[in-house]
Write a protein that holds these residues in place. Structure first.
Motif, PDB file in Angstrom:
ATOM      1  N   PRO A 125       0.824  -1.216   0.000  1.00 58.86           N
ATOM      2  CA  PRO A 125       0.000   0.000   0.000  1.00 58.86           C
ATOM      3  C   PRO A 125       0.859   1.267   0.000  1.00 58.86           C
ATOM      4  O   PRO A 125       0.828   2.060   0.928  1.00 58.86           O
ATOM      5  N   LEU A 126       1.641   1.431  -1.062  1.00 64.16           N
ATOM      6  CA  LEU A 126       2.546   2.573  -1.183  1.00 64.16           C
ATOM      7  C   LEU A 126       2.183   3.383  -2.422  1.00 64.16           C
ATOM      8  O   LEU A 126       1.533   2.887  -3.327  1.00 64.16           O
ATOM      9  N   THR A 127       2.664   4.609  -2.457  1.00 71.15           N
ATOM     10  CA  THR A 127       2.512   5.470  -3.628  1.00 71.15           C
ATOM     11  C   THR A 127       3.880   5.589  -4.282  1.00 71.15           C
ATOM     12  O   THR A 127       4.899   5.688  -3.596  1.00 71.15           O
ATOM     13  N   TYR A 128       3.889   5.586  -5.619  1.00 72.01           N
ATOM     14  CA  TYR A 128       5.142   5.636  -6.373  1.00 72.01           C
ATOM     15  C   TYR A 128       5.102   6.783  -7.378  1.00 72.01           C
ATOM     16  O   TYR A 128       4.044   7.105  -7.907  1.00 72.01           O
ATOM     17  N   GLU A 129       6.262   7.342  -7.667  1.00 66.93           N
ATOM     18  CA  GLU A 129       6.400   8.379  -8.695  1.00 66.93           C
ATOM     19  C   GLU A 129       7.406   7.877  -9.721  1.00 66.93           C
ATOM     20  O   GLU A 129       8.530   7.498  -9.372  1.00 66.93           O
ATOM     21  N   TYR A 130       7.006   7.880 -10.994  1.00 71.78           N
ATOM     22  CA  TYR A 130       7.899   7.430 -12.065  1.00 71.78           C
ATOM     23  C   TYR A 130       8.888   8.539 -12.385  1.00 71.78           C
ATOM     24  O   TYR A 130       8.502   9.672 -12.683  1.00 71.78           O
ATOM     25  N   LEU A 131      10.180   8.221 -12.338  1.00 76.36           N
ATOM     26  CA  LEU A 131      11.232   9.197 -12.621  1.00 76.36           C
ATOM     27  C   LEU A 131      11.811   9.033 -14.021  1.00 76.36           C
ATOM     28  O   LEU A 131      12.753   9.728 -14.385  1.00 76.36           O
ATOM     29  N   GLY A 132      11.276   8.087 -14.784  1.00 74.91           N
ATOM     30  CA  GLY A 132      11.723   7.880 -16.151  1.00 74.91           C
ATOM     31  C   GLY A 132      12.895   6.925 -16.239  1.00 74.91           C
ATOM     32  O   GLY A 132      13.314   6.318 -15.255  1.00 74.91           O
ATOM     33  N   GLU A 133      13.414   6.791 -17.464  1.00 68.92           N
ATOM     34  CA  GLU A 133      14.591   5.962 -17.686  1.00 68.92           C
ATOM     35  C   GLU A 133      15.827   6.802 -17.384  1.00 68.92           C
ATOM     36  O   GLU A 133      15.945   7.925 -17.861  1.00 68.92           O
ATOM     37  N   GLN A 134      16.722   6.231 -16.593  1.00 70.51           N
ATOM     38  CA  GLN A 134      17.924   6.949 -16.177  1.00 70.51           C
ATOM     39  C   GLN A 134      19.163   6.204 -16.662  1.00 70.51           C
ATOM     40  O   GLN A 134      19.258   4.986 -16.514  1.00 70.51           O
ATOM     41  N   ALA A 135      20.100   6.940 -17.227  1.00 74.38           N
ATOM     42  CA  ALA A 135      21.399   6.364 -17.577  1.00 74.38           C
ATOM     43  C   ALA A 135      22.223   6.317 -16.296  1.00 74.38           C
ATOM     44  O   ALA A 135      22.307   7.318 -15.578  1.00 74.38           O
ATOM     45  N   VAL A 136      22.783   5.142 -15.989  1.00 77.18           N
ATOM     46  CA  VAL A 136      23.585   5.007 -14.772  1.00 77.18           C
ATOM     47  C   VAL A 136      24.966   4.470 -15.121  1.00 77.18           C
ATOM     48  O   VAL A 136      25.136   3.720 -16.085  1.00 77.18           O
ATOM     49  N   LYS A 137      25.942   4.859 -14.341  1.00 72.47           N
ATOM     50  CA  LYS A 137      27.344   4.523 -14.573  1.00 72.47           C
ATOM     51  C   LYS A 137      27.564   3.012 -14.675  1.00 72.47           C
ATOM     52  O   LYS A 137      27.069   2.239 -13.865  1.00 72.47           O
ATOM     53  N   ASN A 138      28.326   2.608 -15.680  1.00 69.42           N
ATOM     54  CA  ASN A 138      28.746   1.226 -15.915  1.00 69.42           C
ATOM     55  C   ASN A 138      27.610   0.260 -16.240  1.00 69.42           C
ATOM     56  O   ASN A 138      27.799  -0.950 -16.177  1.00 69.42           O
ATOM     57  N   ILE A 139      26.436   0.767 -16.590  1.00 71.86           N
ATOM     58  CA  ILE A 139      25.312  -0.065 -17.022  1.00 71.86           C
ATOM     59  C   ILE A 139      24.948   0.417 -18.429  1.00 71.86           C
ATOM     60  O   ILE A 139      24.677   1.598 -18.635  1.00 71.86           O
ATOM     61  N   THR A 140      24.962  -0.499 -19.411  1.00 70.49           N
ATOM     62  CA  THR A 140      24.818  -0.092 -20.811  1.00 70.49           C
ATOM     63  C   THR A 140      23.432   0.433 -21.157  1.00 70.49           C
ATOM     64  O   THR A 140      23.313   1.339 -21.965  1.00 70.49           O
ATOM     65  N   ARG A 141      22.385  -0.139 -20.569  1.00 73.21           N
ATOM     66  CA  ARG A 141      21.027   0.291 -20.913  1.00 73.21           C
ATOM     67  C   ARG A 141      20.449   1.162 -19.810  1.00 73.21           C
ATOM     68  O   ARG A 141      20.735   0.957 -18.630  1.00 73.21           O
ATOM     69  N   PRO A 142      19.610   2.132 -20.167  1.00 75.20           N
ATOM     70  CA  PRO A 142      18.959   2.950 -19.132  1.00 75.20           C
ATOM     71  C   PRO A 142      18.093   2.087 -18.208  1.00 75.20           C
ATOM     72  O   PRO A 142      17.587   1.040 -18.608  1.00 75.20           O
ATOM     73  N   VAL A 143      17.940   2.527 -16.990  1.00 73.87           N
ATOM     74  CA  VAL A 143      17.175   1.812 -15.969  1.00 73.87           C
ATOM     75  C   VAL A 143      15.893   2.591 -15.686  1.00 73.87           C
ATOM     76  O   VAL A 143      15.946   3.799 -15.445  1.00 73.87           O
ATOM     77  N   ARG A 144      14.743   1.894 -15.741  1.00 72.08           N
ATOM     78  CA  ARG A 144      13.487   2.528 -15.340  1.00 72.08           C
ATOM     79  C   ARG A 144      13.531   2.744 -13.833  1.00 72.08           C
ATOM     80  O   ARG A 144      13.839   1.821 -13.082  1.00 72.08           O
ATOM     81  N   VAL A 145      13.204   3.960 -13.387  1.00 73.17           N
ATOM     82  CA  VAL A 145      13.332   4.295 -11.973  1.00 73.17           C
ATOM     83  C   VAL A 145      12.008   4.822 -11.430  1.00 73.17           C
ATOM     84  O   VAL A 145      11.364   5.676 -12.041  1.00 73.17           O
ATOM     85  N   TRP A 146      11.630   4.297 -10.266  1.00 73.39           N
ATOM     86  CA  TRP A 146      10.445   4.730  -9.531  1.00 73.39           C
ATOM     87  C   TRP A 146      10.876   5.185  -8.144  1.00 73.39           C
ATOM     88  O   TRP A 146      11.759   4.589  -7.534  1.00 73.39           O
ATOM     89  N   ARG A 147      10.242   6.214  -7.635  1.00 70.36           N
ATOM     90  CA  ARG A 147      10.488   6.711  -6.278  1.00 70.36           C
ATOM     91  C   ARG A 147       9.319   6.309  -5.403  1.00 70.36           C
ATOM     92  O   ARG A 147       8.150   6.455  -5.800  1.00 70.36           O
ATOM     93  N   VAL A 148       9.602   5.800  -4.197  1.00 77.59           N
ATOM     94  CA  VAL A 148       8.552   5.545  -3.214  1.00 77.59           C
ATOM     95  C   VAL A 148       8.235   6.882  -2.560  1.00 77.59           C
ATOM     96  O   VAL A 148       9.140   7.558  -2.046  1.00 77.59           O
ATOM     97  N   VAL A 149       6.974   7.290  -2.604  1.00 75.63           N
ATOM     98  CA  VAL A 149       6.554   8.563  -2.015  1.00 75.63           C
ATOM     99  C   VAL A 149       6.254   8.303  -0.537  1.00 75.63           C
ATOM    100  O   VAL A 149       5.236   7.717  -0.200  1.00 75.63           O
ATOM    101  N   LEU A 150       7.172   8.711   0.326  1.00 84.78           N
ATOM    102  CA  LEU A 150       7.008   8.499   1.755  1.00 84.78           C
ATOM    103  C   LEU A 150       6.206   9.621   2.405  1.00 84.78           C
ATOM    104  O   LEU A 150       5.561   9.405   3.418  1.00 84.78           O
ATOM    105  N   GLU A 151       6.280  10.803   1.808  1.00 81.06           N
ATOM    106  CA  GLU A 151       5.515  11.940   2.316  1.00 81.06           C
ATOM    107  C   GLU A 151       4.726  12.523   1.153  1.00 81.06           C
ATOM    108  O   GLU A 151       5.305  13.093   0.245  1.00 81.06           O
ATOM    109  N   PRO A 152       3.396  12.376   1.188  1.00 83.21           N
ATOM    110  CA  PRO A 152       2.568  12.904   0.097  1.00 83.21           C
ATOM    111  C   PRO A 152       2.853  14.387  -0.152  1.00 83.21           C
ATOM    112  O   PRO A 152       3.153  15.134   0.762  1.00 83.21           O
ATOM    113  N   GLY A 153       2.782  14.764  -1.430  1.00 85.03           N
ATOM    114  CA  GLY A 153       2.995  16.157  -1.806  1.00 85.03           C
ATOM    115  C   GLY A 153       4.433  16.481  -2.139  1.00 85.03           C
ATOM    116  O   GLY A 153       4.737  17.606  -2.490  1.00 85.03           O
TER     117      GLY A 153
END
Length: 198
Positions: A125-153
């Motif tokens: 029962p959590l809320t998530y925010e999509y942060l998009g695909e992120q390029a990260v060091k030493n990983i060839t393909r972008p990573v889909r990233v979601w943030r757990v919203v711990l404090e609404p707003g």
């Protein structure tokens, strides 16, 4: 460590003990903890996310009792992917992506890879925010990233920073001599912020 080195070390030690206790409570195992970093594994990715949320809530409550200059915040990143197991150590992209996700999290925040989000989105029962695909060091393909919203707003400003790694095992390979591979969820947790930074 600033003006009060002993108090800073006491706070960090207390927080590390709390984090290790919560990892054990959620059926996890601390694999490695060099410096102010930590690597652990769990039997389930759902337990890893639940543990991460409880860690952040517990640390927030502890920080509320401290003077501003002694407060410490941690970032957490969780990934589900292949890891290499050699003895008691974990290596590979599964762990590396978790560490990179941790570096994208806000102080006191949690970032999930798309593979983790796919597993937990309807189970917790959590809320998530999509942060998009992120390029990260030493990983060839972008990573889909979601943030757990711990404090609404609140919204995220993705940044590069990092420290701790914790993991959640999906299924274990049979015991063999030499490196082993299996799919595992890795959660990265990093000490990031304090007015008296280590």
């Amino acid at each position: 460590m600033g003006e009060d080195e002993e108090a800073t070390i006491r706070t960090l030690t207390t927080y590390r003990e709390l984090i290790a206790s919560l990892i054990q409570q959620y059926r996890g195992r601390v694999v490695d903890s060099p410096g102010d970093n930590l690597l652990a594994e769990f039997a389930s990715v759902v337990d890893a996310v639940r543990c991460a949320v409880e860690i952040q809530q517990a640390l927030k409550a502890r920080n509320a009792e401290l003077p501003e200059q002694r407060k410490m915040e941690f970032r957490i990143g969780i990934n589900l992917g292949d890891v290499v197991v050699e003895g008691e150590r974990l290596y590979g992209d599964g762990v590396n992506i978790a560490a990179r996700l941790e570096s994208l999290a806000e102080p006191s925040g949690i970032c999930l890879s798309g593979t983790v989000y796919d597993q937990v989105e309807t189970k917790l029962p959590l809320t998530y925010e999509y942060l998009g695909e992120q390029a990260v060091k030493n990983i060839t393909r972008p990573v889909r990233v979601w943030r757990v919203v711990l404090e609404p707003g609140t919204t995220s400003a993705v940044k590069e920073q990092g420290d701790f790694v914790v993991g959640a095992r999906r299924r274990r390979a049979p015991t063999l001599v030499g490196p082993q591979r299996w799919s595992q969820a890795a959660l990265a947790l990093g000490g990031c912020c304090s007015s008296e930074r280590l």
